[in-house]
Motif scaffolding. Sequence first.
Motif, mmCIF file in Angstrom:
data_model
loop_
_atom_site.group_PDB
_atom_site.id
_atom_site.type_symbol
_atom_site.label_atom_id
_atom_site.label_comp_id
_atom_site.label_asym_id
_atom_site.label_seq_id
_atom_site.Cartn_x
_atom_site.Cartn_y
_atom_site.Cartn_z
ATOM 1 N N SER A 179 -11.866 1.173 0.963
ATOM 2 C CA SER A 179 -11.118 0.746 2.405
ATOM 3 C C SER A 179 -11.944 -0.034 2.931
ATOM 4 C CB SER A 179 -11.161 2.024 3.166
ATOM 5 O OG SER A 179 -12.545 2.942 3.370
ATOM 6 N N PHE A 195 0.774 -1.169 -0.004
ATOM 7 C CA PHE A 195 -0.042 -0.047 -0.036
ATOM 8 C C PHE A 195 0.880 1.332 0.014
ATOM 9 C CE2 PHE A 195 -2.613 -3.487 1.722
ATOM 10 C CZ PHE A 195 -3.758 -3.082 1.159
ATOM 11 N N GLN A 196 0.379 2.134 -0.703
ATOM 12 C CA GLN A 196 0.905 3.663 -0.650
ATOM 13 C C GLN A 196 0.022 4.743 -0.458
ATOM 14 O OE1 GLN A 196 3.781 4.133 -3.970
ATOM 15 N NE2 GLN A 196 4.168 6.244 -3.308
ATOM 16 N N ASP A 197 -0.129 5.336 0.604
ATOM 17 C CA ASP A 197 -1.105 6.426 0.755
ATOM 18 C C ASP A 197 -2.413 5.587 0.604
ATOM 19 O OD1 ASP A 197 0.817 8.094 1.238
ATOM 20 O OD2 ASP A 197 0.746 8.997 -0.901
ATOM 21 N N ASP A 198 -3.351 6.083 -0.460
ATOM 22 C CA ASP A 198 -4.695 5.477 -0.645
ATOM 23 C C ASP A 198 -4.539 4.620 -1.752
ATOM 24 O OD1 ASP A 198 -4.431 7.589 -2.352
ATOM 25 O OD2 ASP A 198 -6.083 8.339 -2.520
ATOM 26 N N LEU A 199 -3.458 4.335 -2.160
ATOM 27 C CA LEU A 199 -3.501 3.225 -3.578
ATOM 28 C C LEU A 199 -2.631 1.921 -3.100
ATOM 29 C CD1 LEU A 199 -2.119 5.822 -6.175
ATOM 30 C CD2 LEU A 199 -4.524 5.236 -6.034
ATOM 31 N N ARG A 252 -6.529 2.136 -7.105
ATOM 32 C CA ARG A 252 -7.369 2.553 -5.966
ATOM 33 C C ARG A 252 -8.416 1.807 -5.598
ATOM 34 N NH1 ARG A 252 -7.327 7.619 -4.093
ATOM 35 N NH2 ARG A 252 -6.674 8.378 -6.292
#
Length: 224
Positions: free
Chosen positions: A224, A184-188, A221
């Motif tokens: 969540s 994961f990287q931030d919201d991606l 993306r």
Amino acid sequence: LCFCYLGRLLPTLAARGQPATAIAASRAQQQLHSLALPPLLQHPLPGPSSLPLQPLRWQQCRLKSRHSSTKGRAGHSPSSQAATDDDEESDDEDEAGSDADTEFDELSDPFYASDVSLCDKFKVQSFTCKSLRAAKLASLGTGLSKSKVDQLCLLGRMYINGQKTIKKGAACGIGDSVSIAMSFQDDLAMVKQVRLLHGRVLPTGSYRIVLRCWKQPFMLRLAS
């Protein structure tokens, strides 16, 4: 040697005039003449040239191994037994990935445009499998092992149509996508993904399916 010794001894005894000794020597000489030679000396062993020669006969023998062969035991060879164990344990595919099924028309694929917009580095392949479980499709199309997919699913990293799921046995239908988040990287998320494009049931009860496979991770993306 005895005869030579007595031959020299008798004249000496006779010259000395000892009749008793001469009589004893005469009797000893008679006893020597009466002795019989043993059979071994009378009939010596034949020489090498007189022995009959017979050709040697070689016999072939087969050594029996201590380890018994497993071939044919209980009607199963080792390879078939290993294949049976794999099918029962991991439900692996019966056939490796190949080109797309001839019954599938890529030109009429309704998901092509959206999938290309995500990442155009994919490949369309056909597989034969025994179920349409999400974890199974992900393992086939992404190249990850079944145990790795199960582990990531329990960690909440498997997504069906962008929605998180922890049910690795969830059934999929035509058009469903299964994504595995590698990181994961931030919201991606960096994901590997497959999409079920086509499927048919074989006479054996297995499924012949067509998957669009993203084996190289790409950014996506996810919910969540």
